[in-house]
Structures are given as C-alpha cells and as structure tokens.
Design a protein around this motif. Structure first.
Motif: not given
Length: 227
Positions: A133-160
C-alpha cells in the motif's frame, strides 16, 4: 488551478490503478514476503525522508487503522518511512550492482541533483498494489526534469534504472506504508478504498540521499550516501 504536470500525474496514477485492477500491469512489483525486516535482498535508490510531523500524521491516519484490521502485514514505523525519488537497482539477492557502480552513481547524482531547485510534494491518496500500500506524492514538473536527467546520466555511466514504469516522462512520489505478507482481507481492501483520497500534507524536498537498503529500508541493511 491544478498544475498541468499534476493533472498528468493524476492520469498516470489512474492508469496504474486500472492496470492493477485488470491484472494487466507491467510494473516492477516486489514479490510478497513473510519477513521483510530480515530480508537480505537489497536495492540501490535515491530517497527522501519525511519530517516527523508528516510521518506521525501518516502513522495515525493511515497505518494505525490498517494495522487494527490486520497486524500480520509489515507496517513502516515513522523512522522507516521514505519517499522514493529515483530507483537505480531493484531489490535482489545477490545485489544487481557492485561497489564501483555505487561510486559512479554517487558522483553522477552529486553533479545533477544540485541543479534542481527544491520542490514540494503534496501527499494525497493511496494505491493498493498487489503486494503493498503506497501514499502518493504530487508535485510540479521539477520532479520529472530531475528524474529524466538522472535517467539519462545513469544510462551514460552504464548503470541504467532496471525498474519498469508506466511512463518515462511523468513521475510521482511513492511512499510505501505497508508490505503485504498475505492476501489482504476484504475489510483491509475496503479501508484502503475509504482512505483512497486522504490528504496528509506537504513536504518541502531539500535533501536527497543515495541509499543501499532492503525493501523496507531497515537500519540493519541501510547504508547512506548524502548528496
């Protein structure tokens, strides 16, 4: 007026609920266990910890009512509650990462996370997953931009990130409150349904930690690297 990104989060959450209800979800779901506390399968993830006042409200308004119906499930204490910001490697034994991966990820996150200003999560609503069971946390698009930047970086360093998501552009905060040890009773499910739209409060995110831990972030398995 509701922020457009929050509307997108609401749509994604409804898709998640519908897919679970239909038994057609493609999400990464932790297998049910009987002993989460002593489980030695570990993950690598970036987490944020709620302030004491929010944790206490969650414990009183959600966890206590559910626990009163079935105390055999695993319920997070206030100290164990955490919000997942970005998964890197899901729970597994042996671990799906090596020490050198942790070093590379820590360096990457240290470079990226400071570029994103702090933002606020609004905790509202529950999701009954197949094993939690989980509680949802809503927020603005800053989270989306952060996660996408981390996703891209993780792929680049070989730890996706090896977790499956319903969207690769829209993300929401996820705070697990309970891990199921057996099929939930109809009364338990009914109570989750009653609390489905509960509003808990706000949390200003100012610190993210890179954590190695088991599924419930138990201290005996936890190793923290502050960013």
């Amino acid at each position: 007026m509701i922020d457009n990104y929050i509307k997108q989060q609401q749509n994604i959450i409804q898709q998640v609920k519908d897919s679970i209800h239909q038994g057609q979800h493609q999400l990464s779901i932790l297998e049910m266990r009987t002993d989460y506390e002593n489980d030695d399968a570990i993950c690598l993830a970036s987490l944020a910890f709620p302030p004491k006042d929010i944790a206490q409200i969650i414990s009183k308004e959600i966890i206590a009512p559910l626990k009163s119906l079935d105390d055999k499930h695993f319920y997070y204490s206030s100290e164990l509650l955490h919000l997942t910001i970005k998964n890197i490697r899901t729970v597994h034994n042996p671990p799906l990462f090596k020490n050198k991966d942790v070093v590379k990820v820590h360096e990457l996150f240290t470079q990226i996370t400071p570029k994103f200003q702090s933002f606020t999560f609004h905790f509202e609503g529950l999701i009954l997953f197949p094993t939690s069971v989980s509680l949802v946390g809503y927020c603005d698009e800053t989270l989306g931009k952060l996660v996408q930047a981390l996703d891209l970086g993780l792929k680049e360093i070989g730890v996706p990130d090896n977790k499956k998501y319903i969207s690769d552009t829209v993300f929401f905060g996820n705070m697990t409150l309970c891990r199921l040890t057996h099929e939930p009773s109809s009364l338990f499910q009914k109570k989750v349904k009653e609390l489905e739209s509960i509003y808990i409060g706000e949390m200003r995110l100012t610190e993210i930690s890179l954590i190695i831990c088991n599924a419930v972030c138990h201290p005996k398995t936890k190793s923290i690297r502050y960013l």
